[in-house]
Design an enzyme around this catalytic site. Structure first.
Site, short mmCIF file in Angstrom:
data_model
loop_
_atom_site.label_atom_id
_atom_site.label_comp_id
_atom_site.label_asym_id
_atom_site.label_seq_id
_atom_site.Cartn_x
_atom_site.Cartn_y
_atom_site.Cartn_z
N LYS A 3 0.84 -1.21 0.00
CA LYS A 3 0.00 0.00 0.00
C LYS A 3 0.86 1.25 0.00
CE LYS A 3 -3.99 -2.00 0.20
NZ LYS A 3 -4.78 -2.09 -1.01
N LYS A 21 -4.87 -17.06 -11.67
CA LYS A 21 -5.87 -17.02 -10.62
C LYS A 21 -7.01 -16.07 -10.98
CE LYS A 21 -6.24 -15.63 -5.80
NZ LYS A 21 -6.26 -14.22 -5.47
N LYS A 68 -10.74 -10.55 -8.04
CA LYS A 68 -11.37 -9.24 -8.19
C LYS A 68 -10.35 -8.24 -8.72
CE LYS A 68 -12.73 -7.92 -4.17
NZ LYS A 68 -13.51 -8.25 -2.99
#
Ligand code: TRP
Length: 333
Positions: free
Chosen positions: A113, A197, A200
């Site tokens: 982040k 994979k 989202k």
């Protein structure tokens, strides 16, 4: 005999996709009878991304409806919304006193982040693992089914639980273990863009809530190659992905049929994709219809949330009472 406790949470951003379903949710449904199950919607965690109140509410309602539509039974399992159980934030505050800046700063998700969004590196992101630990240990969870991306967070929850127990010399918290489903039952659903994979954030997901048109569009766009050139040739990864998805949703004879065509070098990917899209639609349609029905019924949804909150608060407040006593609160009177 007491059933072991299992707990899992999901942030209310976006929709459940086939990867979530086959990787986790369908197994939760199977666990309901043998485990004391807690499934919750991590709306406090999702505040780290600063959603609008409207999108947060929509997200929470969607996940709640989707859990139920997939077969999680609110009578058997405890389905609840994180912010309905304020006890968790109290435990989080207490745990924060024993979480060190260095270890939080070294967490992979935090470092990521820091790189991705230096302008919104809020303290909630730093202490994310502490809140997650509180989520888990406040219900004395024995098992947490986690994917790769949450392994480190669970490891930290274990560390915080051990640290608390040893600091106060009392086994207040069981140490939560990662739960791995029976390998046989576990299908890792690949993405349709050739990536390993479905996810989202990978932007390659087929959602349970997608309408048939959307599903067809996504499947037809799936990456393929120019086809096999030798009999019984091994399949490259992108093609394997298509077959893996087919194995999850189609009948065995359908999979066998397309395998045979591949082996004979007679495969036409367009036909296979059409079949795959049809089979995904047959699979998701009843779930999608249930989601739509449940979303219309606000009264039912609030009843489920209220029941879940009651059960979760009963469990959380019991642990919190014990914690407060161990810490030394209320000992003075
Ligand atoms: N961090 C998890 C995720 O992003 C969600 C979560 C929050 C969670 N608290 C939890 C998962 C406790 C398992 C247990 O997917």
């Amino acid at each position: 005999m007491n059933k072991p406790t299992v707990l899992s949470g999901i942030r209310p951003t976006g929709y459940l996709h086939l990867g979530n379903y086959f990787g986790a949710v369908c197994n939760f449904v199977r666990m309901q009878d043998d485990f004391n199950c807690f499934f919750f919607i991590a709306d406090i965690h999702s505040l780290t991304t600063h959603p609008t109140p409207e999108s947060l509410q929509t997200g929470v309602k969607q996940v709640l409806a989707e859990y139920i539509a997939c077969g999680i039974d609110p009578e058997k399992a405890t389905i609840f919304i994180q912010s309905d159980v304020p006890e968790v934030t109290e435990l989080y505050t207490i745990l924060n006193m024993n979480a060190y800046l260095g270890e939080l700063e070294r967490t992979t998700s935090f470092k990521e982040k820091a790189r991705q969004q230096p302008d919104n590196l809020n303290v909630g992101l730093l202490t994310y693992p502490v809140l997650m630990a509180a989520d888990i240990i406040i219900h004395k969870a024995n098992f947490v089914p986690v994917g790769k991306d949450q392994e480190q967070h669970l490891e930290m929850a274990r560390k915080f639980a051990v640290r608390f127990n040893s600091m106060y010399k009392k086994e207040v918290f069981p140490i939560p273990k990662p739960y791995t489903f029976n390998g046989k039952d576990m299908i890792k659903i690949p993405g349709l863009d050739g990536s390993g994979k479905m996810g989202k954030s990978e932007g390659n997901a087929i959602n349970l809530y997608d309408d048939p048109k959307e599903i067809r569009k996504k499947v037809m766009r799936a990456v393929t190659d120019s086809g096999p050139t030798e009999m019984n040739q091994e399949k490259p990864e992108t093609i394997c992905n298509l077959y893996t998805l087919m194995e999850a949703v189609s009948k065995p004879e359908v999979v066998a049929h397309f395998n045979e065509l591949y082996n004979k070098c007679e495969i036409r990917y367009g036909d296979m994709k059409k079949q795959l899209a049809d089979d995904i639609i047959s699979f998701t349609e009843p779930i999608r219809n249930r989601i739509i029905e449940i979303l219309k019924d606000n009264e039912y949804l609030s009843k489920v949330a209220k029941l879940g909150a009651e059960k979760a608060r009963a469990s959380a407040s019991k642990t919190l009472r014990e914690v407060k006593e161990v810490v030394g609160f209320k000992k003075l009177f």
